[in-house]
Design a protein around this motif. Structure first.
Motif, PDB file in Angstrom:
ATOM      1  N   ARG A  43       0.832  -1.219   0.000  1.00 20.05           N
ATOM      2  CA  ARG A  43       0.000   0.000   0.000  1.00 20.05           C
ATOM      3  C   ARG A  43       0.864   1.267   0.000  1.00 20.05           C
ATOM      4  NH1 ARG A  43      -2.286  -3.234   4.497  1.00 20.05           N
ATOM      5  NH2 ARG A  43      -3.567  -4.748   3.420  1.00 20.05           N
ATOM      6  N   THR A  44       1.924   1.266   0.771  1.00 20.99           N
ATOM      7  CA  THR A  44       2.833   2.423   0.723  1.00 20.99           C
ATOM      8  C   THR A  44       3.538   2.457  -0.634  1.00 20.99           C
ATOM      9  OG1 THR A  44       3.122   2.100   3.099  1.00 20.99           O
ATOM     10  CG2 THR A  44       4.595   3.690   2.032  1.00 20.99           C
ATOM     11  N   ALA A  45       3.705   1.284  -1.248  1.00 20.96           N
ATOM     12  CA  ALA A  45       4.292   1.248  -2.600  1.00 20.96           C
ATOM     13  C   ALA A  45       3.377   1.977  -3.583  1.00 20.96           C
ATOM     14  CB  ALA A  45       4.509  -0.204  -3.043  1.00 20.96           C
ATOM     15  N   ALA A  46       2.051   1.802  -3.432  1.00 15.07           N
ATOM     16  CA  ALA A  46       1.110   2.515  -4.318  1.00 15.07           C
ATOM     17  C   ALA A  46       1.215   4.022  -4.082  1.00 15.07           C
ATOM     18  CB  ALA A  46      -0.322   2.028  -4.056  1.00 15.07           C
ATOM     19  N   GLN A  47       1.392   4.411  -2.834  1.00 18.71           N
ATOM     20  CA  GLN A  47       1.580   5.842  -2.518  1.00 18.71           C
ATOM     21  C   GLN A  47       2.898   6.343  -3.136  1.00 18.71           C
ATOM     22  OE1 GLN A  47       2.215   6.655   1.643  1.00 18.71           O
ATOM     23  NE2 GLN A  47       1.264   8.680   1.564  1.00 18.71           N
ATOM     24  N   ALA A  48       3.952   5.533  -3.044  1.00 17.76           N
ATOM     25  CA  ALA A  48       5.258   5.911  -3.625  1.00 17.76           C
ATOM     26  C   ALA A  48       5.135   6.091  -5.141  1.00 17.76           C
ATOM     27  CB  ALA A  48       6.304   4.845  -3.296  1.00 17.76           C
ATOM     28  N   ALA A  90      11.912  15.268   1.600  1.00 20.58           N
ATOM     29  CA  ALA A  90      10.478  15.282   1.892  1.00 20.58           C
ATOM     30  C   ALA A  90      10.089  13.863   2.306  1.00 20.58           C
ATOM     31  CB  ALA A  90       9.694  15.734   0.657  1.00 20.58           C
ATOM     32  N   GLY A  91       8.887  13.713   2.866  1.00 18.93           N
ATOM     33  CA  GLY A  91       8.519  12.381   3.332  1.00 18.93           C
ATOM     34  C   GLY A  91       7.030  12.110   3.262  1.00 18.93           C
ATOM     35  N   PHE A  92       6.704  10.819   3.224  1.00 22.36           N
ATOM     36  CA  PHE A  92       5.296  10.416   3.204  1.00 22.36           C
ATOM     37  C   PHE A  92       5.122   9.128   3.987  1.00 22.36           C
ATOM     38  CE2 PHE A  92       7.303   8.637  -0.595  1.00 22.36           C
ATOM     39  CZ  PHE A  92       6.869   7.328  -0.603  1.00 22.36           C
ATOM     40  N   THR A  93       3.895   8.910   4.456  1.00 24.70           N
ATOM     41  CA  THR A  93       3.593   7.673   5.168  1.00 24.70           C
ATOM     42  C   THR A  93       2.148   7.271   4.935  1.00 24.70           C
ATOM     43  OG1 THR A  93       3.762   6.506   7.295  1.00 24.70           O
ATOM     44  CG2 THR A  93       2.922   8.764   7.364  1.00 24.70           C
ATOM     45  N   ASN A  94       1.870   6.026   5.199  1.00 26.15           N
ATOM     46  CA  ASN A  94       0.550   5.434   5.009  1.00 26.15           C
ATOM     47  C   ASN A  94       0.296   4.492   6.177  1.00 26.15           C
ATOM     48  OD1 ASN A  94      -1.652   3.844   3.565  1.00 26.15           O
ATOM     49  ND2 ASN A  94      -0.022   2.323   3.675  1.00 26.15           N
ATOM     50  N   SER A  95      -0.953   4.443   6.655  1.00 29.05           N
ATOM     51  CA  SER A  95      -1.243   3.471   7.716  1.00 29.05           C
ATOM     52  C   SER A  95      -2.705   3.074   7.679  1.00 29.05           C
ATOM     53  CB  SER A  95      -0.865   4.032   9.090  1.00 29.05           C
ATOM     54  OG  SER A  95      -1.896   4.832   9.612  1.00 29.05           O
ATOM     55  N   GLY A  96      -3.071   2.170   8.583  1.00 24.39           N
ATOM     56  CA  GLY A  96      -4.419   1.600   8.581  1.00 24.39           C
ATOM     57  C   GLY A  96      -5.474   2.518   9.178  1.00 24.39           C
TER      58      GLY A  96
END
Ligand SMILES: Cc1cc2nc3c(=O)[nH]c(=O)nc-3n(C[C@H](O)[C@H](O)[C@H](O)COP(=O)(O)O)c2cc1C
Length: 184
Positions: free
Chosen positions: A14-19, A92-98
């Motif tokens: 899922r974080t790969a999709a965000q990346a 810069a940075g990004f994150t994803n969680s449930g």
């Protein structure tokens, strides 16, 4: 040509999709060459990070912080820290969680401090929250970096979170270009 590397970890895709959305945003800018680097493959890519004008860090939020594999990458970068090899690059940075919050802010703070340790110049998220619908831009209201939420069993974050990540990538590209143009 402005070069940008995205270094990220994703345990379940899922974080790969965000990346990938951040990558699309970066590639929407003219004269930007961007690449995705999985932390698992980092040993073959340290030189690419050293050469990049900007580095974007991405990690899922696990237990309220960056994931273990991403932290291993952070610790392995200490050799670069000793050489100050990434000093004055854009970061810069990004994150994803449930969960909607899920303590993602802590992960973004970790990423921003990590960038500061390397003497990098942090670029935040500038998209104002446009509501709370799944397709809304920055529905999570995260300004330090791009944030996304993925339901359990879903392969990717919401449509709005992916669009937010894309706009974030475009912003980082513009910032890196400006910073590079102004560099002595
Ligand atoms: C070990 C572990 C810890 C997690 N901790 C959190 C957490 O602190 N907050 C949260 O909202 N979700 C948490 N989750 C859910 C993940 O953040 C979520 O499933 C995310 O989409 C995973 O991203 P990935 O597919 O890139 O690995 C956790 C999942 C795992 C496997």
């Amino acid at each position: 040509m402005t070069t940008v590397a995205i270094v990220y970890h994703s345990g379940y895709g899922r974080t790969a999709a965000q990346a990938e959305a951040v990558l699309r945003g970066l590639q929407s800018a003219p004269d930007v060459a961007a690449q995705l680097i999985r932390v698992e493959d980092i040993e073959a890519h340290w030189e690419a990070l050293d050469a990049a004008d900007a580095i974007v860090f991405g990690s899922p939020t696990y237990m309220g912080s960056v994931s273990g594999p991403f932290k291993s990458f952070m610790d392995a970068s200490s050799r670069r820290w000793l050489q100050q090899a990434w000093r004055d690059k854009i970061a810069a940075g990004f994150t994803n969680s449930g969960s909607l919050s899920g303590d993602k802010l802590n992960t973004l703070i970790q990423l921003a401090i990590f960038a500061a340790q390397h003497g990098m110049v942090w670029v935040g998220q500038a998209e104002l929250p446009a509501g709370r619908a799944d397709d809304a831009i920055n529905r999570i209201g995260s300004m330090l970096g791009a944030a996304a939420q993925s339901d359990h069993g879903s392969p990717a974050p919401s449509e709005g979170d992916l669009a937010t990540a894309e706009r974030f990538g475009a912003r980082v590209a513009r910032a890196a270009q400006r910073w590079k143009r102004g560099a002595p």
